[in-house]
Write an enzyme that holds these catalytic residues in place. Structure first.
Site, mmCIF file in Angstrom:
data_model
loop_
_atom_site.group_PDB
_atom_site.id
_atom_site.type_symbol
_atom_site.label_atom_id
_atom_site.label_comp_id
_atom_site.label_asym_id
_atom_site.label_seq_id
_atom_site.Cartn_x
_atom_site.Cartn_y
_atom_site.Cartn_z
ATOM 1 C CD GLU B 320 -2.954 -0.999 2.356
ATOM 2 O OE1 GLU B 320 -4.122 -1.172 2.002
ATOM 3 O OE2 GLU B 320 -2.629 -0.661 3.510
ATOM 4 C CB CYS B 404 -8.894 3.452 6.526
ATOM 5 S SG CYS B 404 -8.211 2.806 4.990
#
Lengths: 640, 640
Positions: B320, B404
């Site tokens: 990520e 998130c």
């Protein structure tokens, strides 16, 4: 210099030049290109493959540690590796005795034959692992496919050795299959989810002359895709839902329609190839033009919309096969080695029913590119998947869980001789491929020897010497490759301009012993562009020289390959490098690349970078991934 | 027309123009672009998110059906979604009372607070699921990260409502954390594998004035990357091998080196952003220029080598995060929405220590592109991943297992007002962003109202009206965006040529009530090119107009997008379409495309296709994937 111009391809099957191949046992290959590869296959690949199969426990049930129902490992089709290895080893024995190899062959045969049941059934997996599942899932379980490869092995072994200890059990098995499948009451109207047995049964018919094998092949082909659909019936019978077939449509195995109604190459590429091989075989044996016509349509569809420039076919890993027209991704190209081999098999068969150089061109293209890339120079590691671009992370492997490709390569290489010459129905000799060596041909009861001298594919100069015991009149038909813009022919130094029929220059004359034919093919390196609908390749070109497709590798070109832009005339130079990759002609030229010298620290700006000249080197595609790992591209960016 | 030219960026921190943001509670937004999005976030996203969290069982342990140790589901960081939602909802309540929303807020707070242990510990997962694992795996388990988000929520809630029922428990928790971590005997010398608590503690310090929270933040930042390495010690302590850390190197969480020694943005992109946010916060609070210098180096590295043209950062799904310089793949771009949000947070902080328009430019770029693409127009579906190219199979989703991004978007939108204006130490007013609305600013004890009128980003005409109770002398510093080639300024219709400091035009004058400033920015559509080392984009350009990056979508362009070749001057026309995607300026121009009219059935040939003109339409990148699915490209092929 006279250029030989091909007449347009004819449209009448009746008028086709038909031929049979000159068997590889009558052909010697002694060139610098193929002979080392054949020797390697014989000396390295064959023994290593046996070792790999032993290691994987193919011959040793205890070692295999099989759990009942633990599909797909071990795979139901593992035994086909043994069969293809037996076939390849038999071809080797046919031209070169080797007691050690023959001992391995006999051991493998003894193992396979030991599996035969009293009723004639002969299969490894469904005898040892799931005996209660015999014929329960023709759709997915490769049972008849395995029978097909065993039949091919038996035919090869019998032809090579004259021994019947595999052929006889296999005939018993084929006879038993013939009782199980068919349209009589009590028979199953099934056929295999993976075509193969059909072409094998034609081979069995040819070697035994037993028509029932031909009829069984015909049944399997004709029944395919009929309704009610056998795979539906079978799936429901085992309590499953046909709508949940994992490949969604029977296009996957080409049973979505009866074979004559199929107009597009579809589904699993190897399956598709083995199907059309059998269709051509049956067209030949049964003089069924309708099957040939269907194949011609499929050929046209494949070659105009669904084939890589390397002769690789089947872009998708999902179905190991075809997707949609013009969908030819490079980085993710599947292009299974076995599928390219199937393309060779198919075009070799088409050539027998129609001596059209398009088929030989394609056979040659696949051989030199999509097939040959499948193996390393040392014959010990293999590509299953042959992408046309790589970021440096795709490499040949010594073996695969599904190891179909290595033995398929071996059987092709060990019998390569048969693809070179053909003998027409009227006693003419066809020369399809230019490979140095010789052939002993019985042309109308006359023994004729053709000696071929060539440094092919690097050089276009080919010399053929005709040796006859006494002067003889027949036609020598030489393929003029489609990629050659200029070709000239001479007999005994005298230039001639013979008629060219479907790409074959026909030299009719009374041949004297020692007559020499010189064929000069212009081999130039040039760019190749893809149809605009191949989006993947818009703004890109490939490099080709003769039948050989080239690629750029990081080992020769020290910058990201997509930063190279090749002009329409890159000034390509051909240079033979005997030390490189077994001896190859490399191509050198000058491209442009963005010049970062003028850039500041900015990552983005409103004006493009200027360009500077950048020399590049290309190597034959088949030879890639044999130096330090790195990027590879067949399709390179161009200014066009 | 006078063009305002920016002076070169200064190099002395001491000379920087420093500022504090004007709080969003003092700023009203009433434009056509952001206001509808903020209303949507308030009315749709906030309630929907609460529903999604309830559905997922966030507030109901029984419903969650948690199995002990069943990591990663439920995720250890789920509670951070609750906290970010609480933060966003608190921002909403701060500017618009809403009893229904406040009831939800109180329920969520009651739930969180109910988890607090007698010693002050307050965490959902490690109280309910694995209470014996408290502080056992700081490397991977997000425990302090969750504390950080809870602290941010508490600060926001207290600021919004004045109520202490979340703030007090959170202070108790922070105090407890302060006893656990530190360099005193008996304390753990740990820090979190996912930075977040550091910036949160600075916020807690700012609202409570308790220095111990600032010191704890400082400890976490200073301890990071020291040797012996805490994550090694911790890993060995739980019987594992540090060499087997799944991300291989502590670069993943920026603990490979002490923070001042870090010169490259590395690893997980959100982690990297939250770290540098805290570093700037500490640089500000502690007047520590060395932390700011480190951030400036990281900023330069990021913006010159590792950032997408959209302000998206972190190309790889594997970590990520970041990979290597110039590695910016489009189709597989990860570019997490949260990372672009982090980029906004960071640049907003940098701007406070250095009023340099480069930071505001980047904040704006990320806002209008890499952040805004994260949400649909209806505020009910989200991108976690923001690729710059699509084959048509990437779509926004209502929720994620790791959710998130949606609450991160919500808290940014609900507090967007604070990014528009700043107040310098000397009482000047900075205007960073052009968003229509007004701000009440206490500029050196003088109440000043700025009323902004603009149709931004579509139009470059901006009017600012200054309202003062009595004439007052102060500087109005207006950002001149880097993308604007020409900008002019007038006061009460009179053109002026003020000095431009680091991209801010400084208008020093004695302001009368009703004075009007007119800023005219030239907004033109143009091509953007990437540094030649960005191989992915060689031969391609992006389209940009003002701060908005454009893309081509299949919905507007009915051919494979890679078949479009844009000339260096494509004659771009800007057209506002009020009915399209909430009202957008579309770009229209003419490209070339290969003409297949002249091709036969050949799939390959030796000459390239000719080209024909092809009109194209581009839409703002942020708005893509809201019509029929299909291809999308930010980087389009060019002739350059």
């Amino acid at each position: 210099m006279t250029t030989l111009i091909s007449s347009s391809s004819g449209d009448k099957i009746a008028g086709n030049v038909k031929s049979t191949p000159v068997d590889f046992t009558s052909v010697k290959i002694n060139d610098n290109f193929w002979q080392p590869r054949i020797d390697t296959a014989r000396q390295k690949t064959l023994p290593e493959m046996y070792t790999q199969m032993e290691k994987a426990g193919y011959f040793n049930p205890a070692q295999r540690n099989w759990e009942k129902g633990a599909d797909p490992v071990p795979y139901v089709f593992w035994e086909s590796d043994i069969s293809k290895w037996l076939e390849a080893a038999s071809y080797s024995l046919a031209t070169q005795p080797d007691p050690a190899l023959e001992a391995l062959v006999d051991r493998a045969i003894a193992f396979m034959v030991s599996l035969q049941q009293p009723d004639g059934y002969l299969n490894l997996y469904f005898t040892e692992v799931e005996p209660d599942k015999r014929w329960a899932n023709l759709l997915e379980w490769h049972e008849l496919y395995c029978a097909g490869h065993l039949i091919e092995a038996a035919v090869a072994h019998f032809n090579a050795t004259g021994k019947r200890h595999l052929l006889d059990p296999v005939c018993r098995y084929a006879d038993y299959i013939g009782t199980v499948f068919g349209r009589e009451p009590g028979q199953m109207r099934g056929y295999c989810g993976h075509e193969e047995i059909e072409l094998a049964l034609v081979k069995l018919y040819r070697v035994t002359a037993e028509k029932r094998y031909l009829r069984l092949a015909e049944y399997f082909i004709e029944e395919r895709g009929q309704t009610p659909h056998y795979f539906d019936i079978e799936t429901i019978a085992r309590g499953a839902d046909p709508a949940k077939f994992k490949h969604e449509t029977y296009e996957y195995n080409q049973s979505h329609l009866p074979v004559r109604e199929q107009t597009e190459v579809l589904g699993h590429a190897v399956r598709q190839m083995y199907l059309v091989c059998a269709m051509v075989d049956l067209a030949k044996e049964l003089q069924d033009d309708s099957l040939l016509r269907a194949c011609e349509n499929l050929w046209k569809h494949l070659t105009s919309k669904r084939m890589y420039v390397t002769g690789g076919i089947g872009p998708s890993a999902d179905n190991e096969g075809f997707t949609s027209d013009y969908d030819l991704p490079n980085l993710t190209a599947y292009a299974e080695t076995c599928a390219a081999i199937g393309l060779v098999f198919w075009n070799h068969r088409l050539l027998q029913l129609d001596a059209d150089s398009r088929y030989a061109d394609l056979m040659e293209l696949a051989l030199f590119n999509g097939v040959l890339s499948g193996t390393s120079l040392d014959g010990l590691s293999f590509f299953y998947v042959n992408p046309l671009a790589s970021q440096g992370n795709h490499h040949r492997q010594p073996w695969f869980n599904c190891a179909c490709c290595p033995p398929n390569l071996a059987r092709l290489f060990m019998s390569l001789g048969q693809y070179i010459y053909g003998l027409t129905e009227t006693g003419d000799i066809l020369v399809h491929l230019y490979i140095q060596g010789s052939a002993e041909i019985q042309a109308g009861n006359r023994p004729v020897t053709i000696r071929q001298q060539a440094n092919y594919p690097w050089d276009g100069q080919i010399e053929l010497e005709v040796a006859v015991e006494e002067p003889a009149e027949f036609g020598l038909r030489l393929r003029i490759p489609g990629w050659s813009k200029n070709a000239t022919l001479a007999v005994n130094g005298q230039e001639i301009s013979p008629v060219v029929e479907k790409g074959y220059a026909v030299i009719n004359r009374r041949w004297e012993n020692g007559d020499k034919v010189t064929l000069s093919l212009e081999i130039t390196a040039h760019l190749v562009y893809a149809h605009p609908a191949v989006t993947e390749n818009t703004g890109r070109a490939a490099l080709q020289r003769g039948p050989v497709v080239y690629c750029l590798e990081a080992a020769d070109n020290k910058l990201p390959l997509d930063q190279l832009v090749i002009p329409s005339n890159p000034g390509l130079q051909s240079e033979f490098d005997s030390d490189l990759l077994g001896g190859v002609v490399v191509l050198k030229g000058t491209a442009a690349t963005p010049d970062s010298a003028g850039w500041s620290d900015d990552l983005y700006r409103v004006t493009p970078a200027s360009r500077k000249p950048q020399p590049f080197t290309a190597i034959p595609y088949y030879a890639w991934d044999q130096r330090e790992p790195g990027e590879m591209r067949v399709w390179v960016r161009t200014q066009d």
